[in-house]
Design a protein around this motif. Structure first.
Motif, PDB file in Angstrom:
ATOM      1  N   PHE A  49       0.733  -1.162  -0.115  1.00  0.00           N
ATOM      2  CA  PHE A  49       0.075  -0.116  -0.140  1.00  0.00           C
ATOM      3  C   PHE A  49       0.847   1.214   0.233  1.00  0.00           C
ATOM      4  CE2 PHE A  49      -2.732  -3.147   2.013  1.00  0.00           C
ATOM      5  CZ  PHE A  49      -3.898  -3.098   1.122  1.00  0.00           C
ATOM      6  N   GLY A  50       1.960   1.132   0.381  1.00  0.00           N
ATOM      7  CA  GLY A  50       2.716   2.492   0.559  1.00  0.00           C
ATOM      8  C   GLY A  50       2.517   2.916   1.906  1.00  0.00           C
ATOM      9  N   ALA A  51       3.451   3.495   2.762  1.00  0.00           N
ATOM     10  CA  ALA A  51       3.413   4.022   3.854  1.00  0.00           C
ATOM     11  C   ALA A  51       2.432   5.462   3.876  1.00  0.00           C
ATOM     12  CB  ALA A  51       4.780   4.674   4.574  1.00  0.00           C
ATOM     13  N   SER A  52       2.571   6.494   2.925  1.00  0.00           N
ATOM     14  CA  SER A  52       1.833   7.239   2.757  1.00  0.00           C
ATOM     15  C   SER A  52       0.616   7.113   2.751  1.00  0.00           C
ATOM     16  CB  SER A  52       2.572   8.251   1.583  1.00  0.00           C
ATOM     17  OG  SER A  52       1.560   9.650   1.217  1.00  0.00           O
ATOM     18  N   ASN A  53       0.091   6.250   1.735  1.00  0.00           N
ATOM     19  CA  ASN A  53      -1.293   5.836   1.694  1.00  0.00           C
ATOM     20  C   ASN A  53      -1.884   5.365   3.008  1.00  0.00           C
ATOM     21  OD1 ASN A  53      -1.424   6.739  -1.032  1.00  0.00           O
ATOM     22  ND2 ASN A  53      -0.788   4.617  -1.688  1.00  0.00           N
TER      23      ASN A  53
END
Length: 170
Positions: A49-53
Motif C-alpha cells: 500500500f505504501g506508507a503514505s497511503n
C-alpha cells in the motif's frame, strides 16, 4: 498507553518508523498498530500500500476503527505477498473450488448410499421378504437377521452419536 500514541518513554521506535528510518514521534499514527517486535507486519503493508497511503487512510478514520482497518490491510498485504496477482481473492477462489469438489464428493457418496439401499431392498425382495411388511418393520439389520442374510450395506452400522454437530459447524 497514551490515546493514539506510544508508551511514555518507549525506547524503540515502532516498526513503521524503524523501516522508514525516521524518528518515532509521541503521537505516531503507526505506533499503536505496528509494534517494534513485528517488523514484517508493516513491511508487507508498506510494500503493498505504501506508507503514505496507509498514513492517509489511518488519519481519515476515527480512532476506534483504525485497528480493524490495519487488520484488513495486514491480511490483504500478506495475501498479496503470497499471490501478487489475486491476493485474498485467490485464497477465496481456492477455498470455493475445494467446497465445490467436496460437495461433488458428498453427492456421489449420497448417490452410492441410495444405490446400495435399492440393491439391499431388491435382495430382500428376491428372498421373499418385504421391507414394509409388519414382521420386518425394524431396521434393515433386524430384518436381515431374521432371514440369516448379511446386509450389503447397513446404515445402522454407523455410530450416529459420534458424528456430532461440531464436525459441521463453522
Amino acid at each position: 498507553m497514551k490515546e493514539g500514541g506510544r508508551k511514555q518513554g518507549a525506547p524503540s521506535p515502532c516498526a513503521a518508523c524503524k523501516l522508514l528510518r525516521r524518528r518515532c514521534a509521541q503521537d505516531c499514527v503507526f505506533a499503536p498498530y505496528f509494534p517494534a517486535d513485528e517488523p514484517q507486519k508493516f513491511a508487507n503493508v508498506h510494500k503493498v500500500f505504501g506508507a503514505s497511503n496507509v498514513n492517509k487512510m489511518l488519519q481519515e478514520l476515527p480512532v476506534h476503527q483504525r485497528g480493524d482497518a490495519v487488520s484488513s490491510m495486514v491480511y490483504e498485504a500478506n495475501a498479496r505477498v503470497r499471490d501478487p496477482v489475486y491476493g485474498c481473492v485467490g485464497a477465496i477462489s481456492s477455498l470455493q473450488q475445494q467446497i465445490d469438489a467436496l460437495q461433488t464428493q458428498l453427492a456421489l457418496a449420497q448417490a452410492e448410499v441410495v444405490h446400495l439401499r435399492v440393491r439391499q431392498t431388491a435382495t430382500l425382495s428376491n428372498h421373499g421378504l418385504s421391507p414394509a411388511s409388519p414382521s420386518n418393520s425394524g431396521s434393515p439389520s433386524s430384518r436381515l437377521m431374521g432371514s440369516q442374510m448379511k446386509p450389503v450395506f447397513d446404515m445402522d452400522m454407523v455410530d450416529h452419536t459420534s458424528l456430532g454437530e461440531s464436525m459441521w459447524s463453522c
